[in-house]
Design an enzyme around this catalytic site. Structure first.
Site, PDB file in Angstrom:
ATOM      1  CG  HIS A 198       8.258   0.078   6.213  1.00 47.16           C
ATOM      2  ND1 HIS A 198       8.611  -1.252   6.256  1.00 47.16           N
ATOM      3  CD2 HIS A 198       6.918   0.109   6.408  1.00 47.16           C
ATOM      4  CE1 HIS A 198       7.560  -1.992   6.487  1.00 47.16           C
ATOM      5  NE2 HIS A 198       6.504  -1.198   6.563  1.00 47.16           N
ATOM      6  CB  VAL A 231      12.518  -5.663   8.430  1.00 47.19           C
ATOM      7  CG1 VAL A 231      13.743  -4.785   8.645  1.00 47.19           C
ATOM      8  CG2 VAL A 231      12.700  -6.534   7.193  1.00 47.19           C
ATOM      9  CD  GLN A 234      -1.791  -8.764   4.198  1.00 46.44           C
ATOM     10  OE1 GLN A 234      -2.627  -7.904   4.299  1.00 46.44           O
ATOM     11  NE2 GLN A 234      -0.536  -8.488   3.863  1.00 46.44           N
ATOM     12  CG  HIS A 284       6.866  -2.138   2.198  1.00 50.58           C
ATOM     13  ND1 HIS A 284       6.692  -1.019   2.972  1.00 50.58           N
ATOM     14  CD2 HIS A 284       5.662  -2.781   2.181  1.00 50.58           C
ATOM     15  CE1 HIS A 284       5.439  -0.974   3.404  1.00 50.58           C
ATOM     16  NE2 HIS A 284       4.798  -2.031   2.951  1.00 50.58           N
ATOM     17  CG  ASP A 293       0.717  -7.310   7.980  1.00 48.71           C
ATOM     18  OD1 ASP A 293       0.282  -6.815   9.022  1.00 48.71           O
ATOM     19  OD2 ASP A 293       1.338  -6.642   7.126  1.00 48.71           O
ATOM     20  N   GLY A 303       4.898 -10.092   3.723  1.00 43.30           N
ATOM     21  CA  GLY A 303       5.692 -10.119   4.946  1.00 43.30           C
ATOM     22  C   GLY A 303       5.057 -10.965   6.038  1.00 43.30           C
ATOM     23  CD  GLU A 304       7.784 -15.449   8.320  1.00 38.67           C
ATOM     24  OE1 GLU A 304       8.418 -15.077   9.327  1.00 38.67           O
ATOM     25  OE2 GLU A 304       7.981 -16.535   7.750  1.00 38.67           O
ATOM     26  CG  MET A 331      -1.922  -1.178   1.153  1.00 37.94           C
ATOM     27  SD  MET A 331      -3.455  -0.893   2.061  1.00 37.94           S
ATOM     28  CE  MET A 331      -2.838  -0.666   3.694  1.00 37.94           C
ATOM     29  NE  ARG A 364      -2.675   1.112  10.338  1.00 43.39           N
ATOM     30  CZ  ARG A 364      -2.999   0.324   9.311  1.00 43.39           C
ATOM     31  NH1 ARG A 364      -2.189  -0.632   8.945  1.00 43.39           N
ATOM     32  NH2 ARG A 364      -4.121   0.516   8.635  1.00 43.39           N
TER      33      ARG A 364
HETATM   34  O1  PAF Z   1       0.020  -5.768   3.402  1.00 46.69           O
HETATM   35  C1  PAF Z   1      -0.431  -4.817   2.725  1.00 46.69           C
HETATM   36  O2  PAF Z   1       0.224  -3.811   2.496  1.00 46.69           O
HETATM   37  C2  PAF Z   1      -1.836  -4.909   2.170  1.00 46.69           C
HETATM   38  O3  PAF Z   1      -2.685  -5.551   3.063  1.00 46.69           O
HETATM   39  C3  PAF Z   1      -1.888  -5.569   0.783  1.00 46.69           C
HETATM   40  C4  PAF Z   1      -1.458  -7.026   0.840  1.00 46.69           C
HETATM   41  C5  PAF Z   1      -1.013  -4.813  -0.196  1.00 46.69           C
HETATM   42  C6  PAF Z   1      -3.328  -5.540   0.259  1.00 46.69           C
HETATM   43  O4  PAF Z   1      -3.805  -4.246   0.138  1.00 46.69           O
END
Ligand code: PAF
Length: 305
Positions: A44, A186, A163, A47, A160, A157-158, A40, A197
């Site tokens: 950082h 990280v 997710q 990512h 989340d 990423g782990e 999104m 955030r």
């Molecule tokens: O992890 C994120 O940044 C978001 O949840 C994703 C996977 C890009 C979906 O919008």
């Protein structure tokens, strides 16, 4: 044999979904493998480590930057979510991204989505309970982004963890031509998991923010020290966060099965410790793995995972 393609210093930006699909199809037609890193934005170091991992393993790294309204609750401040496309392009290009998909909502959804993709068995608890509708929003956009990207390796990423579990399951259930790769969390040197955030933290809050991680570490010590009672592990984590005093009552501090995400009464085998708590304006989440000295009888009989 994987031969890395040199990344452009500044990656190409595509806003049109059809052009994006054609571009990735074009790479594959040249025999190149595609690593997809959905984000999104507000990139950082977490990512960037995923992009680096994808660049080390695939020929072309394709990054998506889209702040997905579907995964924000009405009470979340979608408008305040950090955005910096120019900064993201420069940073992504530097670590190996070749091309970036940055669509507007109008482009991505010419008509509002009437379809929802959800994995209720994995997405209703923990983050899903604290943020109703969140994983339906994530499932729907991830399914769309993977569908547009076509056959690829997708990196998440782990950090989340829930997710990642939801995405793995939807990819498997829907037979999407995608291999999901989890990248390690990280952390800053004091242990705080990097997150967009964290930008909401004041200097003082930033100083105490790693306490959430320390709470999880206390849970890991309990598990690895032979504590088999799930409630006792939870209590060990809650005590650390409560002692700090500046966090709100946590949304959860849980010890769960790492595959089903079901909270454990009896702790055995591999487990995952997950936590979420507000600190000022920021809602911090984190997780780590732990291994109990007691074997998990379910996995023994099922032959393990
Ligand atoms: O992890 C994120 O940044 C978001 O949840 C994703 C996977 C890009 C979906 O919008």
């Amino acid at each position: 044999m994987h031969t890395p393609v040199k990344a452009a210093a500044s990656p190409g930006v595509i806003a049109d979904p059809a052009t994006w699909r054609e571009t990735l199809d074009g790479y594959r037609a040249e025999g190149l493998t595609v690593g997809l890193v959905p984000t999104m934005g507000a990139l950082h170091a977490g990512h960037l480590s995923l992009i680096r991992l994808a660049a080390a393993q695939r020929d072309v790294v394709a990054v998506t930057v889209y702040v997905n309204p579907l995964q924000f609750a009405v009470t979340d401040d979608l408008a305040a979510y950090p955005r910096d496309l120019d900064g993201d392009l420069a940073a992504a290009g530097e670590v190996g991204a070749r091309v970036v998909f940055a669509p507007t909502s109008d482009r991505l959804w010419p008509t509002p989505a009437a379809t929802t993709v959800s994995v209720p068995s994995l997405g209703a608890t923990l983050e899903g309970a604290a943020r109703p509708g969140h994983f339906e929003g994530v499932g729907t956009i991830v399914c769309k982004l993977l569908s547009l990207a076509g056959p690829c390796w997708a990196y998440f990423g782990e950090k989340d963890f829930q997710q990642l579990a939801v995405v793995r399951r939807l990819v498997s259930d829907l037979s999407l031509p995608v291999e999901v790769i989890g990248g390690p969390t990280v952390r800053a040197t004091d242990g705080l998991a990097l997150s967009s955030r964290n930008a909401y933290l004041t200097e003082e809050q930033r100083r105490v923010a790693p306490t959430l991680y320390y709470a999880l570490l206390a849970g890991r010590r309990a598990v690895e020290g032979g504590q088999a009672d799930g409630d006792a592990v939870r209590a060990a984590m809650v005590a650390v966060l409560a002692a700090e005093g500046r966090f709100a009552v946590p949304d959860y501090l849980e010890v769960v099965d790492p595959h089903s995400l079901v909270p454990l009464d009896r702790v055995a085998g591999e487990v995952r410790l997950l936590g979420a708590a507000r600190l000022g304006r920021a809602r911090l989440i984190d997780n780590i793995g732990a291994t109990s000295p007691f074997p998990n009888p379910a996995h023994e009989t099922a032959g393990g995972h």
